[in-house]
Design an enzyme around this catalytic site. Structure first.
Site, PDB file in Angstrom:
ATOM      1  CB  CYS A 100     -50.085  21.183  33.255  1.00 26.80           C
ATOM      2  SG  CYS A 100     -49.408  21.372  31.500  1.00 26.80           S
TER       3      CYS A 100
ATOM      4  CG  HIS B 220     -50.376  25.592  34.237  1.00 28.77           C
ATOM      5  ND1 HIS B 220     -49.150  25.351  34.438  1.00 28.77           N
ATOM      6  CD2 HIS B 220     -50.856  25.182  32.994  1.00 28.77           C
ATOM      7  CE1 HIS B 220     -48.378  24.681  33.107  1.00 28.77           C
ATOM      8  NE2 HIS B 220     -49.531  24.805  31.482  1.00 28.77           N
TER       9      HIS B 220
ATOM     10  CG  ASN C  73     -46.716  25.647  29.835  1.00 32.68           C
ATOM     11  OD1 ASN C  73     -46.386  24.840  30.842  1.00 32.68           O
ATOM     12  ND2 ASN C  73     -48.258  25.074  29.203  1.00 32.68           N
TER      13      ASN C  73
END
Ligand code: COA
Length: 333
Positions: free
Chosen positions: A115, A260, A290
């Site tokens: 990420c 993020h 995500n």
């Protein structure tokens, strides 16, 4: 001394929309649970007939090039962040180079920092531009997570979270600083808190022979959600503060925070701690889930197209993920 700035942003997501309702037919979960715990309403999952990590990245790149008024041949380096490359090797950087018709012309570097991968990539690109080695660097975050998920009740803590997509940013040499600073961190103590174990190399020979594998659970995403959540909230705050301190700025100076997109509750926690107004934080996890390394460039690209990023704005990017790795970047637009 050269500086770098972002001159173009683009993104691409697969056409297939996967709703919470759809997932609740495949596992024991509900729309209410997913929305309350994560903020996610839907995500995109790849269609194997048309989507690859590299071709989604190429579509995102074309949008970024068009917005920057540049062409493929202006790119002189590719930095490709993904933990879900199309092949175990080579990485998707060279595949994107081929998709863009730049075969054999430029270098492509692959980054595997989950990420935080896009900010790591941005930092690498920034250093190459600062030294004068390259003028236009393409930074990609692109992922296909859906095919590694355990789409059953056993895997529901990850199956409902992750989505697929790609984002692109073009960094260009400039007289004035655009990227003010980048900050990168990692702590390998926590590697197994969020990981996919296989196909790993350090196994007995037999365990790497697909025809002999009986238990394939090690090929699925494993996540200790509570542990990830706890560390994420702490590290996000630290790394944002580090970026502000380095540039002698205060939290009030942030025009737009693009975190993020891990979980809406994490974003809301950071927003609350930094006392930022809703218009100072960009979230689109509701629609995409995500998307790991793709999440920040997709969010930036959407924020830009919605007019949420204006000249002279101070943009703060922050990420946390598998590794653990975490990172931030402060940008003067
Ligand atoms: N639907 C319904 N119930 C679910 C579920 C789902 N999709 N996923 C987990 N549960 C259940 C658990 O099995 C558990 O049940 P139990 O109490 O009977 O054992 C219960 O919900 C609570 O689980 P817990 O893991 O404590 O929930 P949580 O509030 O921490 O939420 C996450 C789980 C995954 C949403 C949360 O931990 C999280 O978002 N963590 C961070 C994840 C992240 O950001 N990852 C990416 C980092 S880049």
């Amino acid at each position: 001394m050269y500086h770098s700035k972002i001159v173009g942003l683009g993104h691409h997501v697969p056409d297939t929309v996967i709703t919470n309702q759809y997932l609740s037919n495949l596992m024991e979960t509900t729309d209410e649970w997913i929305v309350e715990r994560t903020g996610i309403k839907e995500r995109r999952w790849m269609n194997p007939a048309q989507d690859t990590v590299a071709n989604m990245a190429a579509k995102a790149t074309h949008m970024a090039l068009q917005r920057a008024n540049l062409k493929e041949t202006d790119i002189d380096f590719i930095v490709f962040a993904t933990i879900t490359p199309d092949y175990f090797f080579p990485g998707s950087g060279v595949l994107l180079q081929r998709e863009l018709g730049l075969d054999g012309k430029i270098a492509a570097l692959d980054i595997r920092n989950a990420c935080s991968g896009f900010i790591y990539g941005l930092s690498v690109a920034d250093q190459f531009i600062k030294t004068g080695m390259y003028k236009n660097v393409l930074v990609i975050g692109a992922e296909i997570q859906s095919t590694a998920l355990d789409i059953s009740t056993r895997g529901r803590n990850t199956a409902v979270i992750f989505g697929d997509g790609a984002g692109a940013a073009i960094l260009q040499q400039s007289d004035k600083p655009g990227i003010l600073s980048t900050h990168l961190h990692s702590d390998g103590k926590f590697a197994e808190e969020l990981y996919v174990k296989d196909p790993g190399s350090s196994r007995p020979h037999a365990e790497r022979q697909p025809e002999q594998i009986l238990d394939t659970t090690t090929y699925k995403v494993v996540m200790n959600g509570n542990q990830v959540f706890k560390h994420a909230t702490t590290r996000f705050m630290e790394v944002i503060q580090e970026a502000l301190d380095t540039n002698h700025l205060k939290k009030e100076d942030i025009s737009l925070l693009v975190p993020h997109q891990a979980n809406l509750r994490i974003s809301q926690y950071i927003q609350h701690k930094l006392a930022l107004r809703d218009e100072q934080v960009f979230n689109n996890i509701q629609h995409y889930g995500n998307t790991t390394a793709a999440s920040i460039p997709i969010a930036m690209s959407e924020a830009w197209s919605q007019g949420r990023i204006k000249e002279n704005d101070v943009l703060c990017l922050a990420a946390f993920g598998s590794g653990f790795t975490w990172a931030s970047a402060l940008i003067r637009w």
